[in-house]
Enzyme design. Structure first.
Site: not given
Length: 317
Positions: A63, A66, A202, A253, A271
């Site tokens: 992530s 992103k 993605y 998160y 993660v």
């Protein structure tokens, strides 16, 4: 500032936390990573890099990617990010009509809020929001994952950065929840491209392998208020400020409040065990240790960044 001395002390402080938590097991390719790994790197705004531990060992960024995808989408008003078909003239506000900027308060792969909020993800750093950003980058460049990889190679100065085929395949084989998120948003008209293409790009983006050194250097434009490593401008200063703000409030998160309380820096976790953090005007850091807490953030990484801001007094507060 003697960065090396600080990093060495931070690494020593974090050692007791290494191995705590759980390695991500819902992506089988990540489950095989050794839990006793730990690395930390800091890159100042001039590109000087210092590190300790496993700081040059590549790992799956997940992530963390992103943040870079969002930056590329927001950069489109200033020209192409280097991928095919780049389209100048895109206005950054367009992406914010399709994704919000508020903390979610729910797990990063939750479907709950999408129905109540008409297919508009709460922020760009939960999975649903990142899928919207990937979708937009795919429209703007024609090849979202390749555009991202080219950008990361250029900013990190590492031309050998690559996707991890095993991780991408593993995510595709176990990606039903992400596919559900994408189909749900498509039903509300919030995707421009076919769902299979969006989730393919993605997964490729999340599978990029980088070291702490690579990520600390590549994220330098956020510490330099939008300036790239070569001195050219990727983002206006206000845009870099806005990405940093969303990282602070949404980048870890549903633990963003706790992270801001402990660390006090804009950050984005993954993660794979990595966390990138920004000290605007000074430096960018990356820590990596695969053991995760219940919310998906590196246990040792968070402890290291907490100690770094305590030692230096550098936070945004």
């Amino acid at each position: 500032m003697d960065y090396q001395a600080v990093i060495d002390e931070v690494a020593a402080h974090a050692r007791p936390y290494v191995g705590r938590g759980q390695v991500a097991d819902y992506i089988p390719a990540l489950e095989r990573v050794r839990a006793d790994r730990f690395g930390i790197a800091v890159a100042d705004i001039h590109g000087e890099v210092y590190g300790a531990g496993d700081w040059e060992v590549p790992f799956s960024v997940q992530s963390i990617s992103k943040t870079f995808s969002l930056a590329l989408v927001m950069s489109q008003g200033h020209g192409s990010p280097g991928g095919p078909g780049g389209s100048a003239g895109y206005h950054e506000d367009e992406i914010w009509r399709r994704v919000g900027r508020e903390p979610s308060g729910t797990p990063f792969n939750s479907l709950v809020q999408l129905e109540a909020e008409n297919g508009i993800p709460r922020n760009p750093f939960i999975n649903a929001g990142a899928l919207v950003v990937t979708d937009r980058l795919l429209t703007l460049t024609g090849d979202a994952s390749t555009a991202l990889l080219h950008f990361l190679r250029e900013e990190s100065g590492n031309p050998d950065l690559a996707f991890d085929q095993a991780v991408a395949d593993s995510e595709a084989e176990h990606g039903d929840r992400n596919a559900a998120l994408a189909h749900f948003m498509a039903s509300f008209g919030n995707l421009e491209n076919p769902v299979p293409r969006v989730i393919e790009h993605y997964f490729w983006q999340c599978s990029v392998e980088m070291s702490c050194r690579d990520l600390a250097v590549a994220g330098g434009f956020l510490a330099r208020h939008g300036l790239r490593a070569d001195g050219s401008r990727l983002l206006e200063a206000r845009e870099a400020k806005r990405i940093n703000a969303v990282m602070l409030t949404c980048g870890t998160y549903d633990a963003a409040g706790e992270f801001a309380y402990r660390v006090g820096l804009p950050a984005k976790s993954g993660v794979g065990g990595g966390i990138v953090a920004v000290v605007p005007g000074r430096c960018t850091l990356c820590v990596w240790s695969p053991g995760l807490d219940a919310r998906g953030n590196s246990v040792a990484g968070a402890a290291a960044l907490d100690h770094f801001t305590t030692l230096t007094g550098w936070s945004v507060f």
